[in-house]
Scaffold this motif. Structure first.
Motif, PDB file in Angstrom:
ATOM      1  N   GLY A 183       0.717   3.433  -3.503  1.00 29.62           N
ATOM      2  CA  GLY A 183       1.179   4.020  -2.304  1.00 29.62           C
ATOM      3  C   GLY A 183       1.880   5.228  -2.363  1.00 29.62           C
ATOM      4  O   GLY A 183       1.757   6.251  -1.584  1.00 29.62           O
ATOM      5  N   VAL A 184       2.636   5.398  -3.613  1.00 29.97           N
ATOM      6  CA  VAL A 184       3.556   6.761  -3.871  1.00 29.97           C
ATOM      7  C   VAL A 184       2.393   7.748  -3.893  1.00 29.97           C
ATOM      8  O   VAL A 184       2.583   8.897  -3.531  1.00 29.97           O
ATOM      9  N   GLY A 226      -4.265   4.113   2.170  1.00 33.36           N
ATOM     10  CA  GLY A 226      -3.406   3.388   1.356  1.00 33.36           C
ATOM     11  C   GLY A 226      -3.631   1.949   1.117  1.00 33.36           C
ATOM     12  O   GLY A 226      -3.684   1.239   0.094  1.00 33.36           O
ATOM     13  N   THR A 227      -3.321   1.261   2.386  1.00 30.88           N
ATOM     14  CA  THR A 227      -3.270  -0.203   2.195  1.00 30.88           C
ATOM     15  C   THR A 227      -5.008  -0.547   1.812  1.00 30.88           C
ATOM     16  O   THR A 227      -5.124  -1.819   1.153  1.00 30.88           O
ATOM     17  N   ILE A 234       4.793  -0.823   3.221  1.00 29.93           N
ATOM     18  CA  ILE A 234       6.186  -0.431   3.654  1.00 29.93           C
ATOM     19  C   ILE A 234       6.606   0.803   2.698  1.00 29.93           C
ATOM     20  O   ILE A 234       7.452   1.637   3.006  1.00 29.93           O
ATOM     21  N   THR A 235       5.641   1.244   1.707  1.00 29.78           N
ATOM     22  CA  THR A 235       5.777   2.613   1.003  1.00 29.78           C
ATOM     23  C   THR A 235       5.719   3.814   1.834  1.00 29.78           C
ATOM     24  O   THR A 235       6.461   4.843   1.626  1.00 29.78           O
ATOM     25  N   GLY A 243       8.744  10.426   4.474  1.00 28.25           N
ATOM     26  CA  GLY A 243       9.780  11.540   3.782  1.00 28.25           C
ATOM     27  C   GLY A 243       9.057  12.844   3.499  1.00 28.25           C
ATOM     28  O   GLY A 243       9.224  14.080   3.817  1.00 28.25           O
ATOM     29  N   ASP A 244       8.155  12.746   2.622  1.00 24.65           N
ATOM     30  CA  ASP A 244       7.275  13.743   2.236  1.00 24.65           C
ATOM     31  C   ASP A 244       6.446  14.560   3.355  1.00 24.65           C
ATOM     32  O   ASP A 244       6.347  15.410   3.544  1.00 24.65           O
TER      33      ASP A 244
END
Length: 339
Positions: A183-184, A226-227, A234-235, A243-244
């Motif tokens: 995820g990140v 991602g999923t 949640i990531t 945020g990014d």
């Protein structure tokens, strides 16, 4: 204190190295060019990427990979995605068997579309759980000024993530941990697609409404991919996701936003890339996003339209019209299915 090697003397590698020296670590940065290495060592600047910003007096640079990497406890990679595999093969003979490997690269390998941690695991398999990714909203131009910044580090090994957190965290650089490596990495890479699209829309004069729509619906696209690839939903509401995305889509520091804006002004992609000093990861990532869309059979309308603009010559205004004229759908139902 740790002995740390930083691979890559671009803006982000130099700034992260500077943070680490601020924290009392012994840091040597690898620079490809002799003039960059000399400037860091003797003038304490990296003018090509950071202008007149002052670097820590104790930050050292070298053009020899062996000198930089040999016997270091931590090796941090901050190179463009297209250069990652080559750098891994070059440093492999010199990496200490107990070294912690961190990467701060946001993108995919071309053609294979593999994430950076996958490349590290392939080329340096014996390091296994000592692989960490660092991501989040963090413009180098602000970190070098020691402006408050928060990032996230992710690893399959909690100890490796917490060790990285300890190495980096200080009064202006706050670090969180997250076990979701996929995820990140996905959030950090795919947000560059949306930043390109946002810069393009801003250049066309579409304003705040369009920007907010692109960011929100863009996040949904990122989460879908991602999923599908195994990330935790949640990531994407954390630092590596929304945020990014906010940081990259709303700042003129963002090279991806600037590239999109330039294209909106009539410049070709070739012209834009030749004029920019730094790598625009979002261009390559748009290819990756389009390929992942096909692979996982996921709806990614923003990515699809941007791909057509960048690589198929589609008029940006027509692309926006096509986005706006898509069939009707229900937001919450779509989110539930996509997330």
């Amino acid at each position: 204190m740790k002995r740390i090697a930083v691979i890559g003397a671009g803006s982000w590698g130099t700034v992260l190295a500077n943070v680490l020296v601020d924290n009392g670590h012994e840091v040597t940065i690898w620079a490809r060019k002799e003039e960059v290495s000399n400037e860091i060592n003797n003038v304490h600047r990296n003018r090509a990427y950071l202008g007149e910003a002052e670097l820590h007096l104790h930050l050292k640079a070298d053009t020899s990979l062996k000198n930089v990497v040999f016997n270091k406890e931590v090796v941090l990679f901050a190179v463009p995605s297209h250069a990652m595999r080559e750098m891994l093969t070059q440093v492999k003979p010199y990496v200490h068997s107990d070294a912690l490997l961190i990467h701060a690269t946001k993108g995919f390998e071309q053609e294979s579309w593999k994430r950076m941690s996958e490349l590290i695991a392939e080329e340096l398999p014996q390091w296994g759980e000592r692989i960490v990714v660092l991501s989040g909203p963090s413009h180098a131009e602000e970190v070098i000024k020691r402006s408050p910044t928060t990032v996230v580090v992710a690893s399959s090994c909690q100890h490796s993530a917490e060790l990285t957190q300890t190495i980096f965290i200080n009064s202006y650089f706050r670090v969180y941990t997250n076990p979701d490596v996929v995820g990140v990495e996905i959030g950090g890479a795919l947000k560059n697609i949306i930043a390109l699209a946002t810069g393009l829309a801003d250049g066309l004069g579409y304003g705040d409404n369009a920007r907010a729509a692109l960011m929100t619906r863009g996040l949904a696209e990122i989460a879908r991919v991602g999923t599908a690839m195994g990330a935790e939903a949640i990531t994407f509401v954390g630092l590596a996701g929304v945020g990014d995305l906010i940081g990259t889509c709303t700042s003129k520091h963002s090279r991806n936003w600037r590239a999109g804006y330039a294209i909106s002004q009539g410049k070709s992609l070739t012209e834009v890339l030749s004029e920019m000093k730094m790598v625009v990861e979002g261009v390559k990532t748009t290819r990756a996003g389009h390929a992942l869309k096909e692979k996982y059979n996921i709806e990614m309308p923003i990515t699809e339209q941007l791909y057509a603009v960048l690589f198929q010559g589609k008029d940006p205004k027509i692309a926006v019209e096509d986005l706006m004229s898509r069939g009707k759908t229900r937001e919450l139902q779509e989110m539930a299915q996509g997330w």
